[in-house]
Design a protein around this motif. Structure first.
Motif, PDB file in Angstrom:
ATOM      1  N   GLU A 221     -41.623  -7.416  38.728  1.00  0.00           N
ATOM      2  CA  GLU A 221     -40.789  -6.255  38.413  1.00  0.00           C
ATOM      3  C   GLU A 221     -39.821  -6.702  37.313  1.00  0.00           C
ATOM      4  O   GLU A 221     -38.905  -7.466  37.587  1.00  0.00           O
ATOM      5  CB  GLU A 221     -39.985  -5.814  39.629  1.00  0.00           C
ATOM      6  CG  GLU A 221     -40.790  -5.376  40.825  1.00  0.00           C
ATOM      7  CD  GLU A 221     -39.910  -5.266  42.062  1.00  0.00           C
ATOM      8  OE1 GLU A 221     -39.274  -4.204  42.241  1.00  0.00           O
ATOM      9  OE2 GLU A 221     -39.840  -6.239  42.830  1.00  0.00           O
ATOM     10  N   TRP A 223     -36.786  -7.143  34.787  1.00  0.00           N
ATOM     11  CA  TRP A 223     -35.353  -6.875  34.674  1.00  0.00           C
ATOM     12  C   TRP A 223     -34.669  -6.594  36.008  1.00  0.00           C
ATOM     13  O   TRP A 223     -33.600  -7.124  36.261  1.00  0.00           O
ATOM     14  CB  TRP A 223     -35.074  -5.709  33.717  1.00  0.00           C
ATOM     15  CG  TRP A 223     -34.982  -6.129  32.290  1.00  0.00           C
ATOM     16  CD1 TRP A 223     -35.364  -7.330  31.755  1.00  0.00           C
ATOM     17  CD2 TRP A 223     -34.487  -5.352  31.208  1.00  0.00           C
ATOM     18  NE1 TRP A 223     -35.155  -7.331  30.410  1.00  0.00           N
ATOM     19  CE2 TRP A 223     -34.612  -6.136  30.036  1.00  0.00           C
ATOM     20  CE3 TRP A 223     -33.981  -4.064  31.112  1.00  0.00           C
ATOM     21  CZ2 TRP A 223     -34.211  -5.680  28.781  1.00  0.00           C
ATOM     22  CZ3 TRP A 223     -33.594  -3.604  29.856  1.00  0.00           C
ATOM     23  CH2 TRP A 223     -33.702  -4.396  28.708  1.00  0.00           C
ATOM     24  N   GLU A 256     -43.629  -1.689  36.396  1.00  0.00           N
ATOM     25  CA  GLU A 256     -42.533  -0.883  35.861  1.00  0.00           C
ATOM     26  C   GLU A 256     -42.452   0.468  36.562  1.00  0.00           C
ATOM     27  O   GLU A 256     -41.991   1.461  35.991  1.00  0.00           O
ATOM     28  CB  GLU A 256     -42.673  -0.722  34.344  1.00  0.00           C
ATOM     29  CG  GLU A 256     -42.558  -2.032  33.586  1.00  0.00           C
ATOM     30  CD  GLU A 256     -41.859  -1.892  32.247  1.00  0.00           C
ATOM     31  OE1 GLU A 256     -41.006  -0.986  32.107  1.00  0.00           O
ATOM     32  OE2 GLU A 256     -42.158  -2.703  31.347  1.00  0.00           O
ATOM     33  N   VAL A 259     -38.521   0.752  36.882  1.00  0.00           N
ATOM     34  CA  VAL A 259     -37.695   0.598  35.683  1.00  0.00           C
ATOM     35  C   VAL A 259     -38.193   1.433  34.504  1.00  0.00           C
ATOM     36  O   VAL A 259     -37.467   1.590  33.515  1.00  0.00           O
ATOM     37  CB  VAL A 259     -37.586  -0.882  35.263  1.00  0.00           C
ATOM     38  CG1 VAL A 259     -36.914  -1.693  36.348  1.00  0.00           C
ATOM     39  CG2 VAL A 259     -38.962  -1.465  34.924  1.00  0.00           C
ATOM     40  N   ARG A 263     -35.195   4.712  32.859  1.00  0.00           N
ATOM     41  CA  ARG A 263     -34.242   4.190  33.839  1.00  0.00           C
ATOM     42  C   ARG A 263     -33.423   3.022  33.266  1.00  0.00           C
ATOM     43  O   ARG A 263     -32.257   2.840  33.597  1.00  0.00           O
ATOM     44  CB  ARG A 263     -34.991   3.767  35.100  1.00  0.00           C
ATOM     45  CG  ARG A 263     -34.143   3.330  36.277  1.00  0.00           C
ATOM     46  CD  ARG A 263     -33.169   4.353  36.763  1.00  0.00           C
ATOM     47  NE  ARG A 263     -33.765   5.604  37.196  1.00  0.00           N
ATOM     48  CZ  ARG A 263     -33.056   6.671  37.578  1.00  0.00           C
ATOM     49  NH1 ARG A 263     -31.729   6.622  37.565  1.00  0.00           N
ATOM     50  NH2 ARG A 263     -33.661   7.784  37.943  1.00  0.00           N
ATOM     51  N   MET A 264     -34.050   2.230  32.383  1.00  0.00           N
ATOM     52  CA  MET A 264     -33.362   1.108  31.746  1.00  0.00           C
ATOM     53  C   MET A 264     -32.987   1.415  30.295  1.00  0.00           C
ATOM     54  O   MET A 264     -32.646   0.512  29.535  1.00  0.00           O
ATOM     55  CB  MET A 264     -34.230  -0.149  31.805  1.00  0.00           C
ATOM     56  CG  MET A 264     -34.467  -0.669  33.212  1.00  0.00           C
ATOM     57  SD  MET A 264     -32.948  -1.240  34.012  1.00  0.00           S
ATOM     58  CE  MET A 264     -32.841  -0.102  35.412  1.00  0.00           C
ATOM     59  N   VAL A 269     -39.530  -1.516  29.806  1.00  0.00           N
ATOM     60  CA  VAL A 269     -38.849  -2.785  29.592  1.00  0.00           C
ATOM     61  C   VAL A 269     -39.683  -3.692  28.697  1.00  0.00           C
ATOM     62  O   VAL A 269     -39.148  -4.410  27.843  1.00  0.00           O
ATOM     63  CB  VAL A 269     -38.549  -3.466  30.942  1.00  0.00           C
ATOM     64  CG1 VAL A 269     -38.112  -4.912  30.742  1.00  0.00           C
ATOM     65  CG2 VAL A 269     -37.471  -2.695  31.706  1.00  0.00           C
TER      66      VAL A 269
END
Length: 453
Positions: A221, A223, A256, A259, A263-264, A269
């Motif tokens: 996962e 970050w 992901e 994330v 979301r990030m 990411v």
């Protein structure tokens, strides 16, 4: 009979049906049935209303899925337009316009090399597909010793047996460990410092060296480990981990599911980190919280290894009844279009900055907060007794008590033990963030005062 009496009667019947017949996920049902029930009837933006007309801010984005808010007119229009054509048509031997276009868009948004998309209907299945494709690829390449998957300490990738096997969540899955296939675990970073990133990478390197030639894939996962309590990694960690995978010839599977999709702060990411995984697994925000949909993106050279005649046995024999559902695909396409505008305009970046600032101002230094972790539009608040207060046990359920108390403040949250996970819809306004935080602080204060009494 007054309207209020009618509503209360309806609520009572629904609660009775729920208590007598439902089995809710991740719940000790004896606790759930003893708590006041919330029957959500409608929603708009970041808000949910129950059957009694009470309004709640959706502080967990309906389990981390909601992107543009509830009842979004553009997504509703896409859904209705598709429903007027066909609600579902199998992806087994057939295609449809929404699925074909969505596959193309996901490839466009993803790192180079990811050219093939297999749809499914939830994050666990997206990971299962990547695992099976990795294992089968190595078999087809004649490297039958590559049978191990490696995951990070405390990882959670889902609740199917393959995802349990590559996870490290004994609280969720410990009792099923004897039925899971063999895997390896490397140590996670304890915080987002560079020193912790290096220590974690050394742990992975040791595993890959010890099992050289036996590891099929590494699952991560990137970050943020969501269900582990928003455990953070340093920026650059994923890139360094990719280099280790390349050095030892193991596939990199990026989960992901949580994330991804804004979301990030960006779509993925891996794009922000300049990483080119072998598999990219997506779900949750993919369909903006509207319908079940997941996707596993795969590198073209992996896909090509599965090609051959039918008697070659190379085909990937895996599928789901609602694979590539047209309704979900149509909503996903509309959501991607809206999300692109939010990212390119800088609006999402501003909202995330406001969220981080307000959360830090509220909880850093709080007497009942032992640790705060924030990345993107997600935060974890670890609750603890203040100095001089009596210790808590797992059965005290302080996190759950706070979440129940927050309902009377107009806030809906889910705890992870005694951590509060704050994951609102991406479009939450500054005023709504402030409302959310005030409600949480008030609930904490009320629960702690009651415990002291």
């Amino acid at each position: 009979m007054s309207r209020r009496t009618t509503v209360e009667s309806q609520k009572g019947v629904l609660d009775q049906w729920d208590r007598e017949h439902s089995w809710h996920p991740f719940a000790q049902m004896s606790e759930y049935c003893a708590l006041p029930q919330v029957q959500v009837e409608r929603a708009q933006g970041c808000w949910l209303w129950d059957v009694e007309g009470r309004r709640y801010l959706d502080g967990n984005a309906s389990i981390w899925t909601n992107v543009h808010g509830h009842n979004d007119p553009d997504l509703n229009a896409a859904l209705l337009e598709q429903a007027s054509k066909v609600a579902h048509s199998t992806y087994l031997g057939l295609s449809h316009p929404a699925g074909a276009e969505l596959g193309r868009r996901l490839v466009e948004l993803s790192p180079p090399g990811l050219q093939r998309v297999m749809f499914s209907d939830n994050g666990s299945n997206a990971i299962e597909i990547a695992l099976k494709q990795s294992f089968q690829f190595w078999q087809l390449q004649g490297e039958s010793d590559r049978v191990l998957a490696v995951g990070m300490e405390d990882a959670y990738h889902g609740d199917t047996f393959g995802t349990m096997a590559v996870g490290d969540s004994p609280g969720f899955h410990g009792r099923f460990s004897r039925w899971c296939f063999e895997s390896r675990v490397f140590e996670r970073p304890r915080d987002e410092s560079v020193a912790e990133a290096r220590r974690s990478l050394r742990s992975l390197e040791a595993v890959l060296e010890a099992e050289q030639g036996k590891v099929a894939c590494v699952v991560l996962e990137p970050w943020v480990q969501g269900a582990a309590g928003m455990r953070l990694q340093a920026r650059g960690f994923v890139k360094s981990l990719e280099a280790l995978c390349r050095r030892f010839g193991a596939h990199l599977i990026l989960d992901e599911v949580f994330v991804g999709f804004g979301r990030m702060g960006n779509f993925f990411v891996c794009r922000q980190e300049g990483v080119e995984p072998d598999f990219l697994c997506l779900a949750k925000g993919l369909s903006a919280g509207y319908l079940p949909l997941a996707a596993t993106l795969t590198r073209v050279e992996i896909y090509e290894a599965f090609l051959g005649t039918m008697d070659s046995g190379r085909a990937f024999i895996h599928g789901h009844t609602f694979t590539g559902n047209p309704l979900a695909a149509a909503v996903a396409l509309a959501s991607i279009q809206k999300l692109e505008r939010l990212i390119e305009s800088g609006e999402l970046e501003q909202w995330i900055a406001s969220f981080g600032r307000q959360v830090r101002e509220a909880f850093e230094g709080h007497a009942n907060v032992s640790e705060l972790r924030v990345r993107g539009m997600a935060a974890a608040v670890d609750l603890c007794p203040a100095e001089g207060e009596s210790e808590w046990s797992v059965n005290d359920r302080v996190g759950m008590q706070v979440c129940v108390a927050a309902r009377s403040e107009g806030v809906l949250l889910r705890p992870l033990r005694d951590s509060l996970l704050i994951v609102p819809p991406l479009v939450i306004s500054e005023e709504e963030i402030a409302f959310l935080i005030r409600g949480i602080l008030s609930a904490i204060d009320r629960v702690i005062k009651e415990r002291i009494r």
